[in-house]
Design a protein around this motif. Structure first.
Motif, PDB file in Angstrom:
ATOM      1  N   HIS A 117     -14.151 -13.180  -4.004  1.00  0.00           N
ATOM      2  CA  HIS A 117     -14.795 -14.462  -4.307  1.00  0.00           C
ATOM      3  C   HIS A 117     -13.730 -15.522  -4.544  1.00  0.00           C
ATOM      4  CE1 HIS A 117     -13.871 -14.842  -8.608  1.00  0.00           C
ATOM      5  NE2 HIS A 117     -14.115 -13.560  -8.736  1.00  0.00           N
ATOM      6  N   VAL A 145     -14.679 -21.087   2.405  1.00  0.00           N
ATOM      7  CA  VAL A 145     -15.232 -19.926   3.118  1.00  0.00           C
ATOM      8  C   VAL A 145     -14.163 -19.289   4.005  1.00  0.00           C
ATOM      9  CG1 VAL A 145     -16.915 -19.179   4.839  1.00  0.00           C
ATOM     10  CG2 VAL A 145     -17.596 -20.774   3.034  1.00  0.00           C
ATOM     11  N   VAL A 196     -11.765 -17.186   1.782  1.00  0.00           N
ATOM     12  CA  VAL A 196     -12.223 -15.877   1.301  1.00  0.00           C
ATOM     13  C   VAL A 196     -12.348 -14.886   2.454  1.00  0.00           C
ATOM     14  CG1 VAL A 196     -13.374 -16.730  -0.776  1.00  0.00           C
ATOM     15  CG2 VAL A 196     -14.674 -16.594   1.355  1.00  0.00           C
ATOM     16  N   LYS A 197     -12.697 -15.368   3.632  1.00  0.00           N
ATOM     17  CA  LYS A 197     -12.766 -14.474   4.789  1.00  0.00           C
ATOM     18  C   LYS A 197     -11.379 -13.937   5.145  1.00  0.00           C
ATOM     19  CE  LYS A 197     -15.374 -15.681   8.306  1.00  0.00           C
ATOM     20  NZ  LYS A 197     -15.975 -16.529   9.370  1.00  0.00           N
ATOM     21  N   TRP A 217     -17.720 -16.379  -0.976  1.00  0.00           N
ATOM     22  CA  TRP A 217     -17.478 -14.945  -1.087  1.00  0.00           C
ATOM     23  C   TRP A 217     -17.442 -14.324   0.306  1.00  0.00           C
ATOM     24  CZ3 TRP A 217     -20.929 -11.598   1.117  1.00  0.00           C
ATOM     25  CH2 TRP A 217     -22.205 -12.116   1.431  1.00  0.00           C
ATOM     26  N   ALA A 218     -16.837 -13.149   0.386  1.00  0.00           N
ATOM     27  CA  ALA A 218     -16.816 -12.410   1.646  1.00  0.00           C
ATOM     28  C   ALA A 218     -16.622 -10.931   1.346  1.00  0.00           C
ATOM     29  CB  ALA A 218     -15.690 -12.904   2.553  1.00  0.00           C
ATOM     30  N   SER A 219     -17.170 -10.095   2.210  1.00  0.00           N
ATOM     31  CA  SER A 219     -16.995  -8.645   2.065  1.00  0.00           C
ATOM     32  C   SER A 219     -16.784  -8.037   3.443  1.00  0.00           C
ATOM     33  CB  SER A 219     -18.223  -8.002   1.409  1.00  0.00           C
ATOM     34  OG  SER A 219     -19.302  -7.943   2.324  1.00  0.00           O
ATOM     35  N   MET A 248     -17.954  -8.045   8.628  1.00  0.00           N
ATOM     36  CA  MET A 248     -17.707  -8.999   7.556  1.00  0.00           C
ATOM     37  C   MET A 248     -18.981  -9.760   7.239  1.00  0.00           C
ATOM     38  SD  MET A 248     -15.024 -12.161   7.230  1.00  0.00           S
ATOM     39  CE  MET A 248     -13.674 -11.054   6.834  1.00  0.00           C
ATOM     40  N   SER A 249     -19.334  -9.774   5.964  1.00  0.00           N
ATOM     41  CA  SER A 249     -20.438 -10.585   5.471  1.00  0.00           C
ATOM     42  C   SER A 249     -19.843 -11.683   4.598  1.00  0.00           C
ATOM     43  CB  SER A 249     -21.413  -9.735   4.652  1.00  0.00           C
ATOM     44  OG  SER A 249     -21.912  -8.653   5.421  1.00  0.00           O
ATOM     45  N   TYR A 250     -20.460 -12.847   4.603  1.00  0.00           N
ATOM     46  CA  TYR A 250     -19.910 -13.942   3.802  1.00  0.00           C
ATOM     47  C   TYR A 250     -20.991 -14.983   3.526  1.00  0.00           C
ATOM     48  CZ  TYR A 250     -19.585 -16.280   8.378  1.00  0.00           C
ATOM     49  OH  TYR A 250     -19.877 -16.829   9.598  1.00  0.00           O
TER      50      TYR A 250
END
Length: 310
Positions: free
Chosen positions: A8, A23, A26-27, A286-288, A294-296
């Motif tokens: 985050h 964004v 974080v990515k 945030w990103a995961s 990858m989700s964000y």
């Protein structure tokens, strides 16, 4: 098991002019951290690298994007924690160091303590030979102008929090291929804060916590509120009672809002790879990454996904 990382860039009212950069930041951090995990690297190394990437990015209030306190100085806080051993390292009110998260890891690995602060921490950094940077190097021109504006109009920390303009911290959580979890959190604090003020970020159980028996959490938002409810540990408590990561974060953030009227956010990963990114502020970047997906997101209930390239 499949490794997971979540990062985050702070839960606050992120203005439109830096939303895209937030964004993107974080990515990038999530991608760099996941590259460690994909090579069967440790969760601890992954969260440190991810947070370092955001400390080096001036769009975030950590390291090179830090804000100025009431005296026009930079005071930085950070924590890192290993869920396998519960080893933790934290630093607070340190100055002129570009990567506080790595310094916090040095406290964890090279001392018998969990936290060092202020003069003692800075002396320890000197002993390690950690290079110091001029304050001007860590502060953007825009931050200097904003600080001067708040000084001119005598706007205090309370008003800043009411405006939700300066809630900014960075953090990362991860679980690696061996099922070990880790967390890291880093911040430059609040613009115009009292000298010596320390928020939740370096406080074990508040700004972050990691335990292989449950999972890992990194928090962001109104530090004083987060400390009052020990938000990171509260989230893991709910997970230990059987709640999924997302539900545990939502219940805990709702409790903080109702009990002490504080807004914030949290990223969470369980020891099984269940993850979540939740917040009650206007926005949180945030990103995961899990299984090369990858989700964000940035806005409430927003989630985008894309396949990452090798």
């Amino acid at each position: 098991m499949d490794p997971v990382i979540v990062v985050h860039g702070g839960a606050w009212a992120i203005p439109d002019q830096i939303s895209e950069a937030s964004v993107k930041g974080v990515k990038t951090a999530a991608s760099e951290g996941f590259a460690v995990l994909k090579k069967r690297g440790s969760a601890l190394n992954a969260v440190e690298l991810a947070v370092r990437a955001m400390e080096d990015n001036p769009v975030f209030d950590a390291g090179h994007g830090a804000v100025l306190d009431a005296d026009g100085e930079v005071e930085l806080d950070a924590i890192i924690m290993d869920g396998k051993t519960l080893a933790a390292g934290a630093v607070s009110s340190i100055r002129n160091i570009s990567n506080p998260v790595t310094f916090a890891r040095s406290v964890m690995e090279k001392t018998d303590h969990v936290m060092l602060t202020d003069r003692g921490a800075n002396l320890f950094a000197d002993g390690l030979g950690i290079p110091k940077l001029a304050t001007e190097t860590l502060v953007t021109e825009n931050e200097r102008k904003e600080w001067e504006h708040y000084q001119k109009y005598a706007q205090g920390v309370k008003e800043l929090f009411n405006a939700q303009w300066d809630h900014d911290t960075v953090g990362a959580v991860a679980v690696d291929c061996d099922g070990n979890v880790a967390c890291a959190t880093s911040t430059g604090g609040i613009r115009n804060k009292m000298v010596g003020r320390v928020g939740d970020s370096p406080i074990i159980g508040s700004g972050g916590y990691a335990d292989n028996h449950s999972g890992a959490v990194s928090c962001t938002g109104h530090g004083e509120s987060i400390m009052k409810v020990t938000l990171a540990r509260l989230i893991l408590f709910h997970m230990e009672q059987g709640k999924a990561a997302g539900q545990a974060a939502e219940v805990s953030l709702q409790y903080m809002g109702e009990r002490v009227h504080g807004g914030g956010g949290a990223i969470v990963v369980s020891n099984k790879g269940d993850w979540a990114a939740k917040f009650t502020t206007e926005r949180m970047a945030w990103a995961s990454v899990k299984e090369d997906i990858m989700s964000y997101g940035l806005n409430p209930k927003e989630i985008f996904s894309e396949h990452i390239q090798d």
